[in-house]
Every structure is written in C-alpha cells, then in structure tokens.
Design an enzyme around this catalytic site. Structure first.
Site: not given
Length: 306
Positions: A49, A22-24
């Site tokens: 990341e 996941v990005s957040i």
C-alpha cells in the site's frame, strides 16, 4: 540492533509481531521481513500500500488480532503510519489492548521509559503543529476578510460538481478512517452477537459498555466495513425471529456486563423495575430464573462466566 524481547532471560515471554509495508505493488517486502525475523518476529504481516493511503486493511487486521503482552515491531516509523498523528493513533490502539510498539531503527519502544519519553515528545510536536496550523488558518481568514474575500471553498460556494464530489469523497474517507480506528472497541461485540441477535440488542449491550450508538449509526458503520471487505458479510444478514426468552437473556447479559458486581437478586430487581416478566410468569424474579438466563448467555459468549 538490540536483542529481541523473546530471549531466554526475558520474563514474561512476549510475542513479537512484525509489520512490513511497501509502496509499489510489484515490490516485495523481503528486506523488511528478513530484518523483522532477525529481530525475533515469528509472525510478520505484509502489506502492499502507498504511504499516503488512508486504508490499511492488513494493519487493521493486525490491530484486531494482537493481544495483551504482544509487541508490534516495524523496521521504521513510516511503515505503519502515514503521519505522526496517525502513528500516535496506532500506538494508542495498541495501548488499549495492552500491547506495545517498537521500531527497530528509531528510539521508540513503548515498553521502556526512554521509548515512552520519545513518544511523549512526538505527541507534543503534533499538538504544536495543530496549534500553528489553526493560528495560520485564522490569520489567513482574517486577512482575506480584510481584503473583501470570502473564506472557504469557492467551488462549494459556486456548487461546482467536481468540488462537491471531492469534498464528499474526503468526508467518506475520513468516516471510514474513524471506523477503522475505533473498530476494536465495538466490532468484536458485533461479531459475537450478529446475526443471531437483533441490532437493538447489540446496541443495548454496546451502550452498556460506555458506547453511544444508535441502531441506524451502527448498521451504517457495519455496512460500510462490509463494503470495504473489512468485516464479514454475515454480520448484516437478517436476524431470525427469537422467542421471548432470548430477549430476556440479552437483557440479563447487558445488565450483568454493565455492572459485574450485581448479585442475581439485584439483577432480578432491575428487571422488575423495567417491568419485565419472568419466563414462567408472575411478576417476581427469582435468583434461579436469572441464573438460568445468565448461564445461557455465558454459553453463547455474551458475558464471561461469573
């Protein structure tokens, strides 16, 4: 969703290894993890990341741990890679280890002919994109020159500190990316030998396997991975002083690794041509002396048993 690989009718049994990202930082991977487990993944690596981040420590560890026959499974193609070229690099690393890649929502499954065809199409697209970028760059430089403008980075020509720092940071990041991409071909050997063996011995053994290291380059590479916490700090400890027999053992291990078909007498003949004296003195190497050193190297894991 297609049936998972590890069904009772599958042969041979394959281990499905999931990867979720996941990005957040405050998000969770629950949805991806649930989908991967439903597809048959008993092990799922989770990473927090951003999609543009060039370092993926969890993915790097997964690529180190995966073994031949395993299948790396992701929910979508954008989970493991930041670009198509990066995705192809990941899949190439898996192929080198005898593992496969599968995306649940995309037609990519490198264990099937259809999936390999899709992968080849992606590779062709990446090559076309690189060619077009190169052509546009050349055309832009030619047009700028015709208008009397200099090609390149104005900030670097003017030696502006911010421009110099930005270029230096980009080069350092690219260097780290290259290390991570190639680590599986040399880092396991470093882990097996360091710090019990000197850097010279490690380089000698690596280069007999087809690498092209120098002591300085290898030490710099390992130090960088240690700073990034991608390798153990023990690897850069000072190696202890060793008796001459240890150096001979490392030489024998390197010769045997480079050419596993050599007999004990042929290894001894190579040592004689290198002007290496046997542990018990004299100039002539006996098969028993070579075997004793080779057996010791096997016990230390420097070579596989013959």
């Amino acid at each position: 969703m297609s049936e998972p690989y590890n069904t009772p009718s599958s042969s041979p049994l394959r281990r499905l290894v999931g990867y979720a990202r996941v990005s957040i930082e405050d998000q969770v991977n629950d949805a991806q993890v649930d989908e991967l487990k439903a597809a048959g993944c008993r092990v799922v690596y989770e990473e927090h990341e951003s999609g543009v981040a060039r370092t993926r420590p969890v993915l790097a560890k997964l690529l180190r741990d995966i073994v031949a026959g395993d299948v790396l499974v992701v929910v979508r193609l954008d989970r493991p890679a930041r670009s198509v070229s990066h995705l192809l690099e990941v899949i190439e690393q898996l192929e080198q280890r005898g593992a496969h890649f599968r995306s649940l929502r995309d037609p990519i499954d490198t264990s099937t002919p259809q999936g390999m065809f899709s992968l080849q199409v992606l590779g062709a697209v990446v090559q076309l994109e690189r060619t077009l970028i190169a052509e546009r760059t050349k055309a832009g430089m030619k047009a700028a020159k015709a208008r009397g403008r200099l090609a390149g980075n104005p900030g670097l020509r003017e030696r502006r500190p911010d421009a110099v720092r930005a270029v230096s940071a980009a080069r350092q990041q690219a260097y780290l990316d290259d290390l991570i991409a190639s680590a599986q071909t040399w880092l396991p050997t470093v882990r097996r030998l360091r710090p019990h063996h000197s850097w010279d011995d490690v380089v000698r053994i690596l280069n007999r396997k087809g690498n092209d290291w120098t002591v300085e380059r290898l030490r710099r590479a390992v130090h960088r991975l240690v700073r990034e916490r991608l390798a153990e700090a023990s690897l850069i400890k000072r190696s202890p002083k060793r008796p001459p027999e240890d150096r001979l053992m490392t030489l024998v291990a390197g010769i045997a690794t480079a050419d596993p078909d050599l007999t004990l007498l042929e290894i001894g003949q190579q040592l004689e041509r290198m002007h290496e004296r046997p542990p018990r003195g004299g100039r002539k190497w006996q098969a028993s002396s070579v075997k004793a050193l080779l057996d010791r190297a096997c016990r230390l894991g420097l070579v596989t048993p013959r």
